[in-house]
Design a protein around this motif. Structure first.
Motif, PDB file in Angstrom:
ATOM      1  N   LYS A  45       0.835  -1.215   0.000  1.00 16.60           N
ATOM      2  CA  LYS A  45       0.000   0.000   0.000  1.00 16.60           C
ATOM      3  C   LYS A  45       0.863   1.256   0.000  1.00 16.60           C
ATOM      4  CE  LYS A  45      -4.070  -1.664   2.489  1.00 16.60           C
ATOM      5  NZ  LYS A  45      -4.841  -1.564   3.709  1.00 16.60           N
ATOM      6  N   VAL A  46       1.865   1.233   0.850  1.00 11.77           N
ATOM      7  CA  VAL A  46       2.757   2.391   0.965  1.00 11.77           C
ATOM      8  C   VAL A  46       3.499   2.612  -0.337  1.00 11.77           C
ATOM      9  CG1 VAL A  46       4.826   3.233   2.146  1.00 11.77           C
ATOM     10  CG2 VAL A  46       2.999   2.205   3.467  1.00 11.77           C
ATOM     11  N   ALA A  99      -5.097   7.025  16.201  1.00 10.68           N
ATOM     12  CA  ALA A  99      -5.136   7.111  14.734  1.00 10.68           C
ATOM     13  C   ALA A  99      -4.987   5.717  14.158  1.00 10.68           C
ATOM     14  CB  ALA A  99      -3.987   7.998  14.233  1.00 10.68           C
ATOM     15  N   LYS A 100      -5.569   5.538  12.960  1.00  7.55           N
ATOM     16  CA  LYS A 100      -5.372   4.257  12.292  1.00  7.55           C
ATOM     17  C   LYS A 100      -3.943   4.219  11.769  1.00  7.55           C
ATOM     18  CE  LYS A 100      -8.503   2.881   9.350  1.00  7.55           C
ATOM     19  NZ  LYS A 100      -9.477   2.986   8.242  1.00  7.55           N
ATOM     20  N   ILE A 101      -3.389   3.030  11.730  1.00 10.23           N
ATOM     21  CA  ILE A 101      -2.006   2.900  11.230  1.00 10.23           C
ATOM     22  C   ILE A 101      -1.917   3.352   9.778  1.00 10.23           C
ATOM     23  CG2 ILE A 101      -0.148   1.241  10.737  1.00 10.23           C
ATOM     24  CD1 ILE A 101      -1.166  -0.343  13.178  1.00 10.23           C
ATOM     25  N   SER A 102      -2.924   2.981   8.981  1.00 12.25           N
ATOM     26  CA  SER A 102      -2.882   3.363   7.557  1.00 12.25           C
ATOM     27  C   SER A 102      -2.931   4.888   7.411  1.00 12.25           C
ATOM     28  CB  SER A 102      -4.031   2.711   6.796  1.00 12.25           C
ATOM     29  OG  SER A 102      -5.262   3.065   7.367  1.00 12.25           O
ATOM     30  N   THR A 103      -3.757   5.543   8.229  1.00 11.42           N
ATOM     31  CA  THR A 103      -3.840   7.011   8.178  1.00 11.42           C
ATOM     32  C   THR A 103      -2.489   7.625   8.497  1.00 11.42           C
ATOM     33  OG1 THR A 103      -6.132   6.925   8.912  1.00 11.42           O
ATOM     34  CG2 THR A 103      -4.996   9.032   9.184  1.00 11.42           C
ATOM     35  N   TRP A 104      -1.864   7.116   9.543  1.00  9.37           N
ATOM     36  CA  TRP A 104      -0.550   7.614   9.964  1.00  9.37           C
ATOM     37  C   TRP A 104       0.481   7.401   8.853  1.00  9.37           C
ATOM     38  CZ3 TRP A 104       4.272   5.457  10.853  1.00  9.37           C
ATOM     39  CH2 TRP A 104       5.152   6.214  11.629  1.00  9.37           C
ATOM     40  N   LEU A 105       0.432   6.201   8.237  1.00 11.89           N
ATOM     41  CA  LEU A 105       1.407   5.900   7.182  1.00 11.89           C
ATOM     42  C   LEU A 105       1.213   6.791   5.950  1.00 11.89           C
ATOM     43  CD1 LEU A 105       1.774   2.009   7.208  1.00 11.89           C
ATOM     44  CD2 LEU A 105       3.615   3.674   7.423  1.00 11.89           C
ATOM     45  N   TYR A 106      -0.045   6.999   5.556  1.00 10.34           N
ATOM     46  CA  TYR A 106      -0.305   7.879   4.402  1.00 10.34           C
ATOM     47  C   TYR A 106       0.282   9.272   4.664  1.00 10.34           C
ATOM     48  CZ  TYR A 106      -3.527   4.801   1.808  1.00 10.34           C
ATOM     49  OH  TYR A 106      -4.077   3.787   1.059  1.00 10.34           O
ATOM     50  N   ARG A 107       0.164   9.711   5.917  1.00 18.86           N
ATOM     51  CA  ARG A 107       0.668  11.047   6.287  1.00 18.86           C
ATOM     52  C   ARG A 107       2.200  11.077   6.192  1.00 18.86           C
ATOM     53  NH1 ARG A 107      -1.678  12.267  11.815  1.00 18.86           N
ATOM     54  NH2 ARG A 107      -3.662  12.063  10.765  1.00 18.86           N
ATOM     55  N   VAL A 152      -6.165  14.096  -4.768  1.00 21.46           N
ATOM     56  CA  VAL A 152      -6.699  13.363  -5.922  1.00 21.46           C
ATOM     57  C   VAL A 152      -6.289  11.893  -5.857  1.00 21.46           C
ATOM     58  CG1 VAL A 152      -6.468  13.080  -8.431  1.00 21.46           C
ATOM     59  CG2 VAL A 152      -6.877  15.346  -7.468  1.00 21.46           C
ATOM     60  N   VAL A 153      -5.028  11.636  -5.522  1.00 24.08           N
ATOM     61  CA  VAL A 153      -4.555  10.250  -5.462  1.00 24.08           C
ATOM     62  C   VAL A 153      -5.296   9.494  -4.356  1.00 24.08           C
ATOM     63  CG1 VAL A 153      -2.563   8.796  -4.863  1.00 24.08           C
ATOM     64  CG2 VAL A 153      -2.283  10.690  -6.462  1.00 24.08           C
ATOM     65  N   LEU A 154      -5.434  10.119  -3.190  1.00 30.57           N
ATOM     66  CA  LEU A 154      -6.121   9.439  -2.084  1.00 30.57           C
ATOM     67  C   LEU A 154      -7.587   9.173  -2.420  1.00 30.57           C
ATOM     68  CD1 LEU A 154      -4.616  11.376   0.966  1.00 30.57           C
ATOM     69  CD2 LEU A 154      -4.258   8.962   0.430  1.00 30.57           C
ATOM     70  N   ARG A 155      -8.223  10.144  -3.080  1.00 24.82           N
ATOM     71  CA  ARG A 155      -9.657  10.008  -3.360  1.00 24.82           C
ATOM     72  C   ARG A 155      -9.914   9.071  -4.541  1.00 24.82           C
ATOM     73  NH1 ARG A 155     -13.788   8.784  -3.066  1.00 24.82           N
ATOM     74  NH2 ARG A 155     -15.812   9.777  -3.339  1.00 24.82           N
ATOM     75  N   HIS A 156      -9.231   9.310  -5.639  1.00 25.75           N
ATOM     76  CA  HIS A 156      -9.597   8.617  -6.882  1.00 25.75           C
ATOM     77  C   HIS A 156      -8.757   7.388  -7.187  1.00 25.75           C
ATOM     78  CE1 HIS A 156     -12.545  11.611  -7.930  1.00 25.75           C
ATOM     79  NE2 HIS A 156     -11.668  12.553  -7.654  1.00 25.75           N
ATOM     80  N   ILE A 157      -7.590   7.261  -6.589  1.00 26.55           N
ATOM     81  CA  ILE A 157      -6.785   6.056  -6.860  1.00 26.55           C
ATOM     82  C   ILE A 157      -6.782   5.127  -5.644  1.00 26.55           C
ATOM     83  CG2 ILE A 157      -4.494   5.199  -7.477  1.00 26.55           C
ATOM     84  CD1 ILE A 157      -4.133   7.736  -9.149  1.00 26.55           C
ATOM     85  N   GLU A 158      -6.546   5.686  -4.473  1.00 31.81           N
ATOM     86  CA  GLU A 158      -6.602   4.830  -3.266  1.00 31.81           C
ATOM     87  C   GLU A 158      -8.048   4.525  -2.882  1.00 31.81           C
ATOM     88  OE1 GLU A 158      -3.831   3.653  -2.345  1.00 31.81           O
ATOM     89  OE2 GLU A 158      -2.451   5.060  -3.272  1.00 31.81           O
ATOM     90  N   GLY A 159      -8.986   5.363  -3.341  1.00 31.06           N
ATOM     91  CA  GLY A 159     -10.402   5.101  -3.078  1.00 31.06           C
ATOM     92  C   GLY A 159     -10.836   5.405  -1.658  1.00 31.06           C
TER      93      GLY A 159
END
Lengths: 131, 192
Positions: free
Chosen positions: B36-37, B74-82, B141-148
Protein backbone atom coordinates in the motif's frame (compact mmCIF):
# COMPACT_ATOMS: atom_id res chain seq x y z
CA UNK A 1 -33.87 18.24 -20.59
CA UNK A 2 -30.30 17.59 -19.55
CA UNK A 3 -28.34 18.60 -22.65
CA UNK A 4 -26.83 21.51 -20.78
CA UNK A 5 -25.50 19.29 -17.99
CA UNK A 6 -24.16 16.74 -20.46
CA UNK A 7 -22.38 19.41 -22.47
CA UNK A 8 -20.89 20.95 -19.31
CA UNK A 9 -19.55 17.57 -18.11
CA UNK A 10 -18.16 16.87 -21.55
CA UNK A 11 -16.32 20.14 -21.59
CA UNK A 12 -15.03 19.66 -18.04
CA UNK A 13 -13.98 16.04 -18.56
CA UNK A 14 -13.03 15.59 -22.23
CA UNK A 15 -11.04 12.47 -21.35
CA UNK A 16 -12.51 9.72 -19.26
CA UNK A 17 -10.71 10.46 -16.01
CA UNK A 18 -12.68 7.92 -14.00
CA UNK A 19 -11.68 5.20 -16.47
CA UNK A 20 -8.05 6.31 -16.20
CA UNK A 21 -8.21 6.27 -12.40
CA UNK A 22 -9.74 2.79 -12.49
CA UNK A 23 -6.95 1.55 -14.78
CA UNK A 24 -4.28 2.93 -12.50
CA UNK A 25 -6.04 1.49 -9.45
CA UNK A 26 -5.96 -1.95 -11.06
CA UNK A 27 -2.21 -1.75 -11.67
CA UNK A 28 -0.59 -0.40 -8.51
CA UNK A 29 3.19 -0.16 -8.35
CA UNK A 30 4.44 -3.33 -6.69
CA UNK A 31 7.27 -3.44 -4.15
CA UNK A 32 10.20 -5.54 -5.32
CA UNK A 33 11.23 -8.66 -3.43
CA UNK A 34 14.38 -6.85 -2.41
CA UNK A 35 12.38 -4.00 -0.88
CA UNK A 36 10.20 -6.46 1.07
CA UNK A 37 13.37 -8.09 2.38
CA UNK A 38 14.87 -4.75 3.40
CA UNK A 39 11.67 -3.69 5.18
CA UNK A 40 11.50 -7.00 7.07
CA UNK A 41 15.18 -6.75 8.02
CA UNK A 42 14.54 -3.26 9.39
CA UNK A 43 11.59 -4.66 11.35
CA UNK A 44 13.69 -7.39 12.97
CA UNK A 45 16.47 -4.90 13.74
CA UNK A 46 13.96 -2.55 15.38
CA UNK A 47 12.59 -5.42 17.46
CA UNK A 48 16.07 -6.43 18.56
CA UNK A 49 16.75 -2.84 19.60
CA UNK A 50 13.73 -2.63 21.91
CA UNK A 51 13.24 -6.22 23.09
CA UNK A 52 15.29 -7.00 26.21
CA UNK A 53 17.89 -9.62 25.37
CA UNK A 54 19.20 -12.22 27.84
CA UNK A 55 22.47 -11.04 29.32
CA UNK A 56 25.43 -13.39 28.84
CA UNK A 57 26.30 -15.46 31.92
CA UNK A 58 29.21 -14.29 34.03
CA UNK A 59 32.13 -16.74 33.93
CA UNK A 60 32.74 -18.50 37.25
CA UNK A 61 29.30 -17.96 38.76
CA UNK A 62 26.72 -19.42 36.37
CA UNK A 63 24.71 -21.26 39.06
CA UNK A 64 24.48 -18.16 41.22
CA UNK A 65 23.35 -16.11 38.27
CA UNK A 66 20.81 -18.78 37.40
CA UNK A 67 19.40 -18.76 40.95
CA UNK A 68 19.30 -14.98 40.83
CA UNK A 69 17.31 -15.08 37.58
CA UNK A 70 15.04 -17.90 38.77
CA UNK A 71 14.13 -15.80 41.79
CA UNK A 72 13.08 -12.99 39.50
CA UNK A 73 16.17 -10.80 39.24
CA UNK A 74 16.64 -7.44 40.92
CA UNK A 75 12.94 -6.71 41.65
CA UNK A 76 12.64 -9.92 43.65
CA UNK A 77 16.00 -9.29 45.32
CA UNK A 78 14.73 -5.93 46.55
CA UNK A 79 11.69 -7.61 48.12
CA UNK A 80 13.73 -10.35 49.75
CA UNK A 81 16.25 -7.86 51.13
CA UNK A 82 13.49 -5.71 52.59
CA UNK A 83 11.89 -8.74 54.24
CA UNK A 84 15.25 -9.83 55.70
CA UNK A 85 15.98 -6.36 57.10
CA UNK A 86 12.53 -6.16 58.69
CA UNK A 87 13.16 -9.57 60.31
CA UNK A 88 16.48 -8.45 61.73
CA UNK A 89 14.95 -5.22 63.03
CA UNK A 90 12.07 -7.08 64.72
CA UNK A 91 14.65 -9.36 66.37
CA UNK A 92 16.69 -6.45 67.71
CA UNK A 93 13.86 -4.22 68.78
CA UNK A 94 10.51 -6.00 68.90
CA UNK A 95 7.48 -3.75 69.30
CA UNK A 96 5.28 -3.92 72.43
CA UNK A 97 3.09 -7.00 72.55
CA UNK A 98 5.04 -8.95 69.97
CA UNK A 99 6.86 -11.10 72.57
CA UNK A 100 3.65 -11.91 74.42
CA UNK A 101 1.95 -12.82 71.14
CA UNK A 102 4.87 -15.00 70.13
CA UNK A 103 4.87 -16.71 73.58
CA UNK A 104 1.19 -17.55 73.22
CA UNK A 105 2.02 -19.38 70.00
CA UNK A 106 5.36 -20.97 70.84
CA UNK A 107 5.28 -21.10 74.66
CA UNK A 108 7.79 -19.66 77.19
CA UNK A 109 11.02 -20.97 78.73
CA UNK A 110 9.13 -21.99 81.90
CA UNK A 111 6.74 -24.10 79.93
CA UNK A 112 9.63 -26.28 78.83
CA UNK A 113 10.19 -27.43 82.45
CA UNK A 114 6.56 -28.40 82.90
CA UNK A 115 6.68 -30.96 80.13
CA UNK A 116 6.55 -34.41 81.69
CA UNK A 117 8.90 -36.39 79.54
CA UNK A 118 8.84 -39.55 81.76
CA UNK A 119 5.44 -40.07 83.37
CA UNK A 120 6.48 -43.46 84.89
CA UNK A 121 9.10 -41.66 87.00
CA UNK A 122 6.33 -40.01 89.03
CA UNK A 123 5.87 -43.20 91.04
CA UNK A 124 9.58 -43.62 91.64
CA UNK A 125 9.87 -40.06 92.90
CA UNK A 126 6.85 -40.59 95.16
CA UNK A 127 8.36 -43.73 96.63
CA UNK A 128 11.75 -42.09 97.23
CA UNK A 129 13.75 -44.03 94.68
CA UNK A 130 14.68 -40.90 92.85
CA UNK A 131 15.74 -37.66 94.46
CA UNK B 1 3.00 -21.80 7.13
CA UNK B 2 2.02 -18.78 5.00
CA UNK B 3 3.92 -15.60 5.69
CA UNK B 4 0.80 -13.71 6.73
CA UNK B 5 -0.96 -16.22 8.96
CA UNK B 6 -2.48 -13.42 11.05
CA UNK B 7 -5.14 -12.14 8.68
CA UNK B 8 -7.76 -12.05 11.44
CA UNK B 9 -5.63 -9.94 13.75
CA UNK B 10 -6.27 -6.18 13.66
CA UNK B 11 -3.57 -3.74 12.60
CA UNK B 12 -3.23 -2.30 16.07
CA UNK B 13 -3.06 -5.70 17.75
CA UNK B 14 -0.34 -6.67 15.30
CA UNK B 15 1.61 -3.56 16.20
CA UNK B 16 1.39 -4.44 19.91
CA UNK B 17 2.63 -7.95 19.14
CA UNK B 18 5.39 -6.43 17.02
CA UNK B 19 6.48 -4.17 19.86
CA UNK B 20 6.66 -7.25 22.10
CA UNK B 21 9.14 -8.86 19.73
CA UNK B 22 6.77 -11.14 17.76
CA UNK B 23 8.43 -11.89 14.42
CA UNK B 24 5.22 -13.25 12.88
CA UNK B 25 3.65 -9.86 13.53
CA UNK B 26 6.62 -8.19 11.84
CA UNK B 27 6.07 -10.31 8.74
CA UNK B 28 2.32 -9.75 8.75
CA UNK B 29 2.67 -5.97 9.05
CA UNK B 30 5.30 -5.92 6.31
CA UNK B 31 3.04 -7.85 3.95
CA UNK B 32 -0.02 -5.82 4.89
CA UNK B 33 1.36 -2.31 4.57
CA UNK B 34 4.42 -2.29 2.31
CA UNK B 35 2.47 -2.75 -0.97
CA UNK B 36 0.00 0.00 0.00
CA UNK B 37 2.76 2.39 0.97
CA UNK B 38 4.70 1.61 -2.19
CA UNK B 39 1.69 2.16 -4.47
CA UNK B 40 0.90 5.48 -2.82
CA UNK B 41 4.50 6.70 -2.85
CA UNK B 42 4.81 5.83 -6.52
CA UNK B 43 1.65 7.78 -7.42
CA UNK B 44 2.96 10.82 -5.57
CA UNK B 45 6.47 10.62 -7.05
CA UNK B 46 6.15 8.81 -10.39
CA UNK B 47 9.55 7.25 -9.84
CA UNK B 48 9.95 3.65 -8.77
CA UNK B 49 13.39 3.88 -7.12
CA UNK B 50 12.45 6.98 -5.14
CA UNK B 51 9.13 5.41 -4.16
CA UNK B 52 10.98 2.35 -2.82
CA UNK B 53 13.23 4.55 -0.70
CA UNK B 54 10.23 6.40 0.69
CA UNK B 55 8.49 3.10 1.39
CA UNK B 56 11.44 1.71 3.34
CA UNK B 57 11.78 4.93 5.33
CA UNK B 58 8.03 5.07 6.09
CA UNK B 59 7.98 1.49 7.32
CA UNK B 60 11.11 2.11 9.37
CA UNK B 61 9.32 4.98 11.10
CA UNK B 62 6.43 2.63 11.85
CA UNK B 63 8.79 0.08 13.42
CA UNK B 64 10.39 2.77 15.55
CA UNK B 65 7.14 4.25 16.81
CA UNK B 66 5.57 0.84 17.54
CA UNK B 67 6.58 0.66 21.26
CA UNK B 68 5.12 4.14 21.84
CA UNK B 69 2.02 3.73 19.64
CA UNK B 70 -1.02 5.20 21.37
CA UNK B 71 -3.94 2.85 20.83
CA UNK B 72 -7.15 4.33 19.45
CA UNK B 73 -5.72 7.70 18.45
CA UNK B 74 -5.14 7.11 14.73
CA UNK B 75 -5.37 4.26 12.29
CA UNK B 76 -2.01 2.90 11.23
CA UNK B 77 -2.88 3.36 7.56
CA UNK B 78 -3.84 7.01 8.18
CA UNK B 79 -0.55 7.61 9.96
CA UNK B 80 1.41 5.90 7.18
CA UNK B 81 -0.30 7.88 4.40
CA UNK B 82 0.67 11.05 6.29
CA UNK B 83 4.29 9.95 6.65
CA UNK B 84 4.48 8.99 2.96
CA UNK B 85 3.09 12.35 1.89
CA UNK B 86 5.59 14.23 4.07
CA UNK B 87 8.54 12.20 2.81
CA UNK B 88 7.44 12.61 -0.82
CA UNK B 89 7.05 16.36 -0.34
CA UNK B 90 10.56 16.55 1.09
CA UNK B 91 11.97 14.64 -1.88
CA UNK B 92 10.12 16.68 -4.47
CA UNK B 93 11.38 19.88 -2.86
CA UNK B 94 14.94 18.61 -2.77
CA UNK B 95 14.73 17.27 -6.35
CA UNK B 96 12.24 19.44 -8.24
CA UNK B 97 13.15 17.86 -11.57
CA UNK B 98 12.59 14.30 -10.35
CA UNK B 99 12.43 12.14 -13.49
CA UNK B 100 9.38 10.06 -14.18
CA UNK B 101 10.00 6.38 -14.75
CA UNK B 102 10.35 5.21 -18.31
CA UNK B 103 7.77 2.42 -18.08
CA UNK B 104 8.43 -0.33 -20.64
CA UNK B 105 5.71 -0.73 -23.20
CA UNK B 106 4.00 -4.09 -23.84
CA UNK B 107 5.68 -6.31 -26.38
CA UNK B 108 4.42 -6.04 -29.94
CA UNK B 109 3.48 -9.68 -30.43
CA UNK B 110 1.35 -10.06 -27.28
CA UNK B 111 -2.41 -10.53 -27.77
CA UNK B 112 -4.58 -7.43 -27.37
CA UNK B 113 -1.48 -5.33 -27.74
CA UNK B 114 -3.23 -2.29 -29.26
CA UNK B 115 -5.52 -1.90 -26.27
CA UNK B 116 -2.70 -2.48 -23.83
CA UNK B 117 -0.43 0.05 -25.51
CA UNK B 118 -3.28 2.54 -25.41
CA UNK B 119 -3.93 1.84 -21.72
CA UNK B 120 -0.24 2.16 -21.04
CA UNK B 121 -0.03 5.48 -22.89
CA UNK B 122 -3.00 6.81 -20.94
CA UNK B 123 -1.52 5.64 -17.66
CA UNK B 124 1.78 7.37 -18.37
CA UNK B 125 -0.05 10.53 -19.44
CA UNK B 126 -2.07 10.49 -16.21
CA UNK B 127 1.06 10.09 -14.11
CA UNK B 128 2.73 12.99 -15.93
CA UNK B 129 -0.33 15.14 -15.39
CA UNK B 130 -0.50 14.12 -11.72
CA UNK B 131 3.12 15.14 -11.26
CA UNK B 132 2.31 18.61 -12.54
CA UNK B 133 -0.40 19.19 -9.92
CA UNK B 134 0.37 21.19 -6.79
CA UNK B 135 1.38 18.79 -3.97
CA UNK B 136 -1.78 19.05 -1.90
CA UNK B 137 -4.05 18.69 -4.91
CA UNK B 138 -2.08 15.67 -6.09
CA UNK B 139 -2.25 14.06 -2.68
CA UNK B 140 -5.99 14.64 -2.40
CA UNK B 141 -6.70 13.36 -5.92
CA UNK B 142 -4.55 10.25 -5.46
CA UNK B 143 -6.12 9.44 -2.08
CA UNK B 144 -9.66 10.01 -3.36
CA UNK B 145 -9.60 8.62 -6.88
CA UNK B 146 -6.78 6.06 -6.86
CA UNK B 147 -6.60 4.83 -3.27
CA UNK B 148 -10.40 5.10 -3.08
CA UNK B 149 -10.55 6.67 0.39
CA UNK B 150 -13.51 8.66 1.64
CA UNK B 151 -13.37 12.42 2.13
CA UNK B 152 -13.41 12.16 5.97
CA UNK B 153 -10.50 9.67 5.79
CA UNK B 154 -8.56 12.02 3.54
CA UNK B 155 -9.37 14.92 5.84
CA UNK B 156 -7.86 12.95 8.74
CA UNK B 157 -4.72 12.15 6.74
CA UNK B 158 -4.21 15.68 5.45
CA UNK B 159 -5.40 17.27 8.70
CA UNK B 160 -7.88 19.55 6.95
CA UNK B 161 -11.68 19.79 6.78
CA UNK B 162 -13.75 17.60 4.46
CA UNK B 163 -14.82 20.77 2.64
CA UNK B 164 -11.17 21.54 1.95
CA UNK B 165 -10.70 17.98 0.67
CA UNK B 166 -13.66 18.38 -1.70
CA UNK B 167 -12.23 21.64 -2.95
CA UNK B 168 -8.75 20.18 -3.49
CA UNK B 169 -10.01 17.09 -5.33
CA UNK B 170 -12.37 19.13 -7.52
CA UNK B 171 -9.62 21.58 -8.47
CA UNK B 172 -7.13 18.77 -8.99
CA UNK B 173 -9.48 16.81 -11.20
CA UNK B 174 -10.30 19.92 -13.23
CA UNK B 175 -6.61 20.65 -13.73
CA UNK B 176 -5.92 17.05 -14.73
CA UNK B 177 -8.72 17.11 -17.27
CA UNK B 178 -7.41 20.35 -18.73
CA UNK B 179 -3.87 18.98 -18.98
CA UNK B 180 -5.01 15.76 -20.63
CA UNK B 181 -7.47 17.46 -22.96
CA UNK B 182 -4.63 18.55 -25.26
CA UNK B 183 -3.62 14.92 -25.71
CA UNK B 184 -7.10 13.70 -26.41
CA UNK B 185 -6.32 12.24 -29.82
CA UNK B 186 -2.97 10.75 -28.77
CA UNK B 187 -4.72 9.03 -25.88
CA UNK B 188 -7.23 7.44 -28.25
CA UNK B 189 -10.33 9.37 -27.18
CA UNK B 190 -12.70 10.09 -30.06
CA UNK B 191 -15.52 12.63 -30.18
CA UNK B 192 -18.18 9.88 -30.17
Amino acid sequence: MNWGIAMTERKFDPVDLDHLFARVREHPAQPSADLMKRVLTDAYDAQAAVTPVTAPQLPGAPWLLQVFRELGGWPSMAGLTTAALVGVWLGISPPDGLVATADSFFGTDDDAYLIDVAPEATFEIAEGFLQ
Amino acid sequence: MPLDAMTDVSDEALLVLFANGDQMAARALTLRFTPKVMAHAYRLLGNHAEAEDVTQESMLRLWKIAPDWRQGEAKISTWLYRVVANLCTDRLRRKPGLALDAVPEPEDNAPGVTERIQDHTREVALQKALNQLPERQRQAVVLRHIEGLTNPEIAAIMEISTEAVESLTARGKRTLAAKLAGQRNELGYSDD
